[in-house]
Design an enzyme around this catalytic site. Structure first.
Site, PDB file in Angstrom:
ATOM      1  N   GLU A  80       4.652  98.257  23.485  1.00 55.24           N
ATOM      2  CA  GLU A  80       3.451  99.035  23.765  1.00 55.24           C
ATOM      3  C   GLU A  80       2.482  99.009  22.590  1.00 55.24           C
ATOM      4  O   GLU A  80       1.263  98.873  22.777  1.00 55.24           O
ATOM      5  CB  GLU A  80       3.835 100.491  24.081  1.00 55.24           C
ATOM      6  CG  GLU A  80       4.776 100.637  25.267  1.00 55.24           C
ATOM      7  CD  GLU A  80       6.244 100.681  24.848  1.00 55.24           C
ATOM      8  OE1 GLU A  80       6.999 101.456  25.462  1.00 55.24           O
ATOM      9  OE2 GLU A  80       6.622  99.930  23.918  1.00 55.24           O
ATOM     10  N   GLY A 121      39.572  80.477  19.974  1.00 59.67           N
ATOM     11  CA  GLY A 121      40.653  79.692  20.548  1.00 59.67           C
ATOM     12  C   GLY A 121      41.389  80.451  21.627  1.00 59.67           C
ATOM     13  O   GLY A 121      41.081  81.614  21.939  1.00 59.67           O
ATOM     14  N   SER A 150      38.355  68.110  20.499  1.00 60.22           N
ATOM     15  CA  SER A 150      37.494  68.664  21.542  1.00 60.22           C
ATOM     16  C   SER A 150      36.051  68.188  21.455  1.00 60.22           C
ATOM     17  O   SER A 150      35.229  68.553  22.298  1.00 60.22           O
ATOM     18  CB  SER A 150      37.510  70.196  21.467  1.00 60.22           C
ATOM     19  OG  SER A 150      37.003  70.633  20.219  1.00 60.22           O
ATOM     20  N   THR A 160      40.505  79.429  14.718  1.00 57.85           N
ATOM     21  CA  THR A 160      39.364  78.526  14.850  1.00 57.85           C
ATOM     22  C   THR A 160      38.790  78.172  13.487  1.00 57.85           C
ATOM     23  O   THR A 160      38.426  77.017  13.229  1.00 57.85           O
ATOM     24  CB  THR A 160      38.282  79.178  15.734  1.00 57.85           C
ATOM     25  OG1 THR A 160      38.817  79.391  17.043  1.00 57.85           O
ATOM     26  CG2 THR A 160      37.047  78.306  15.833  1.00 57.85           C
ATOM     27  N   ARG A 183      24.173  81.647  22.082  1.00 56.54           N
ATOM     28  CA  ARG A 183      24.509  82.202  20.762  1.00 56.54           C
ATOM     29  C   ARG A 183      23.304  82.953  20.193  1.00 56.54           C
ATOM     30  O   ARG A 183      23.428  84.045  19.647  1.00 56.54           O
ATOM     31  CB  ARG A 183      24.853  81.073  19.780  1.00 56.54           C
ATOM     32  CG  ARG A 183      26.273  80.641  19.702  1.00 56.54           C
ATOM     33  CD  ARG A 183      26.426  79.641  18.551  1.00 56.54           C
ATOM     34  NE  ARG A 183      27.617  78.825  18.685  1.00 56.54           N
ATOM     35  CZ  ARG A 183      27.919  77.797  17.905  1.00 56.54           C
ATOM     36  NH1 ARG A 183      27.077  77.451  16.934  1.00 56.54           N
ATOM     37  NH2 ARG A 183      29.031  77.120  18.095  1.00 56.54           N
ATOM     38  N   LEU A 200      42.964  84.232  20.705  1.00 60.90           N
ATOM     39  CA  LEU A 200      42.078  85.388  20.698  1.00 60.90           C
ATOM     40  C   LEU A 200      41.446  85.596  22.068  1.00 60.90           C
ATOM     41  O   LEU A 200      41.333  86.737  22.537  1.00 60.90           O
ATOM     42  CB  LEU A 200      40.991  85.220  19.630  1.00 60.90           C
ATOM     43  CG  LEU A 200      39.966  86.357  19.525  1.00 60.90           C
ATOM     44  CD1 LEU A 200      40.643  87.704  19.326  1.00 60.90           C
ATOM     45  CD2 LEU A 200      38.971  86.081  18.396  1.00 60.90           C
ATOM     46  N   TRP A 258      33.392  65.375  21.900  1.00 64.08           N
ATOM     47  CA  TRP A 258      32.771  66.451  22.666  1.00 64.08           C
ATOM     48  C   TRP A 258      33.168  66.292  24.120  1.00 64.08           C
ATOM     49  O   TRP A 258      33.061  65.198  24.670  1.00 64.08           O
ATOM     50  CB  TRP A 258      31.246  66.412  22.529  1.00 64.08           C
ATOM     51  CG  TRP A 258      30.783  66.615  21.120  1.00 64.08           C
ATOM     52  CD1 TRP A 258      30.361  65.674  20.256  1.00 64.08           C
ATOM     53  CD2 TRP A 258      30.665  67.861  20.435  1.00 64.08           C
ATOM     54  NE1 TRP A 258      29.973  66.239  19.063  1.00 64.08           N
ATOM     55  CE2 TRP A 258      30.156  67.594  19.146  1.00 64.08           C
ATOM     56  CE3 TRP A 258      30.942  69.177  20.792  1.00 64.08           C
ATOM     57  CZ2 TRP A 258      29.923  68.603  18.216  1.00 64.08           C
ATOM     58  CZ3 TRP A 258      30.709  70.174  19.861  1.00 64.08           C
ATOM     59  CH2 TRP A 258      30.192  69.882  18.591  1.00 64.08           C
ATOM     60  N   THR A 269      40.337  72.697  27.266  1.00 64.55           N
ATOM     61  CA  THR A 269      39.283  72.812  26.260  1.00 64.55           C
ATOM     62  C   THR A 269      39.429  71.769  25.156  1.00 64.55           C
ATOM     63  O   THR A 269      38.514  71.593  24.356  1.00 64.55           O
ATOM     64  CB  THR A 269      39.307  74.204  25.601  1.00 64.55           C
ATOM     65  OG1 THR A 269      40.568  74.392  24.942  1.00 64.55           O
ATOM     66  CG2 THR A 269      39.110  75.300  26.653  1.00 64.55           C
ATOM     67  N   ALA A 270      40.571  71.100  25.095  1.00 61.19           N
ATOM     68  CA  ALA A 270      40.820  70.104  24.050  1.00 61.19           C
ATOM     69  C   ALA A 270      42.035  69.274  24.439  1.00 61.19           C
ATOM     70  O   ALA A 270      42.815  69.657  25.323  1.00 61.19           O
ATOM     71  CB  ALA A 270      41.073  70.777  22.705  1.00 61.19           C
TER      72      ALA A 270
END
Length: 369
Positions: A52, A299, A171, A199, A187, A302, A173, A164-165
């Site tokens: 505002e 990872g 991993s 990680t 992010r 967690l 890509w 994932t890997a």
């Protein structure tokens, strides 16, 4: 109410996504009695003007008289003195005679008081247009204010068969450059990125925003029960970013070494099993660090602990049209005795990003803040 003006205000609010944290993302459009747009603005960085005030200043700089005008704003104008003055008072002083707002501010310091002060000053107030879109833009802010927890978004990139890997951890890509850039955009919108010590030790990542432009770097929070984060880790090479390390270790020497690198070492309570209490960590991030959206890039261990504790609000999954045959999963928890124990999600959005799919799923049956 002109829906076009509110849609424009929402589009302006979206421009604050990477900018305004921990303040909400708010847009404002001011129009004449005939519906002509006179000025507009969106919330700036914390400590800077709210939407505002930005719009009012733009109008003043051009000598525009706002007496009798209407302000379309995507959240209730604030009524308290923080790092800036009350927006509701600024609107009244400018002569605004009508305010159309999407939502009441969930901040207990405001929570309807802005509307009350506007009405007491003779301003006509309408609430509701654009409510769903404004809440979605500020899902983390509502979560922090109403639950005392950030909105937890767990990001993963997998093959079509869910890995994932590779078994050895390779991993890079699995997904496309477009998906990786999109992940950096998610992010950038978060107040903080959360990861685990596994990680950090395995990948030595920076976990910063590089693929998209951003005016600020999100904080980095690390769950590290044994204070094993290396003082020479690359994560310390990101300027103007807070590094928060949550630990149950009492090793003073390790703590001092990390503090000398600029980290804040935070003693967290123990949960069952002798690990960091994740619920407490999330509460600390929300209440002490003003984290609205928490972006988890971690990872399987967690990730699994967060899922098992029912602390994940949303999963952001990039799925590549690739089959790996064997590898590592994205969340390690269980095993379950029956399918009834499974964590059920609901599809929120599915889109193509480059060659990959971006899937957003949210906890089924949970209230979306």
């Amino acid at each position: 109410m002109n829906s076009t003006h509110m849609q424009r205000a929402l589009a302006l609010a979206a421009q604050a996504i990477r900018l305004s944290n921990p303040n909400p993302r708010v847009g404002c459009v001011i129009t004449s009695t005939a519906g002509e747009v006179l000025s507009e603005g969106f919330t700036q960085q914390a400590g800077g003007p709210h939407a505002e005030v930005v719009a009012l200043r733009h109008a003043a700089a051009r000598g525009i008289d706002l007496r009798g005008a209407t302000a379309y704003v995507t959240l209730e104008p604030c009524s308290h003195h923080g790092r800036t003055g009350p927006c509701c008072d600024a609107l009244v002083q400018a002569g605004i005679r009508r305010v159309v707002a999407s939502l009441a501010d969930p901040n207990p310091l405001v929570a309807g008081q802005g509307f009350e002060r506007l009405r007491a000053a003779g301003v006509d107030v309408e609430v509701g247009p654009g409510a769903a879109a404004s809440r979605e833009l500020n899902i983390g802010f509502f979560s922090r204010m109403q639950r005392g927890l950030p909105w937890v978004r767990m990001k993963a990139a997998t093959s079509l068969d869910g890995f994932t890997a590779l078994p050895d951890g390779t991993s890079q890509w699995i997904t496309s450059p477009e998906a990786r850039a999109d992940g950096h955009a998610w992010r950038a919108r978060a107040c903080a990125v959360l990861t685990g010590i596994g990680t950090i030790l395995a990948d030595d990542p920076r976990l910063d925003v590089r693929e998209v432009e951003t005016p600020r770097q999100p904080h980095l929070a690390i769950v590290d029960s044994g204070l094993r984060t290396p003082p020479g880790a690359r994560l310390f090479n990101v300027p103007e970013r807070q590094v928060l390390i949550y630990t149950t270790s009492g090793d003073a020497a390790k703590g001092v070494a990390l503090q000398e690198r600029g980290a804040q070492v935070i003693a967290a309570p123990l949960a069952d099993g002798g690990h960091v209490d994740l619920q407490w960590v999330l509460q600390d991030l929300a209440r002490q660090r003003s984290v609205n959206e928490l972006h988890v890039e971690a990872g399987a261990r967690l990730n699994g602990a967060l899922v098992q504790a029912r602390l994940v609000d949303e999963i952001l999954l990039y799925m590549a049209p690739t089959l790996l045959g064997a590898g590592r999963g994205m969340a390690q928890w269980g095993p379950l005795s029956t399918l009834d124990e499974a964590r059920t999600m609901a599809w929120h959005a599915i889109d193509r990003v480059g060659a990959d799919l971006r899937i957003i799923a949210r906890g089924a049956g949970r209230h979306v803040f």
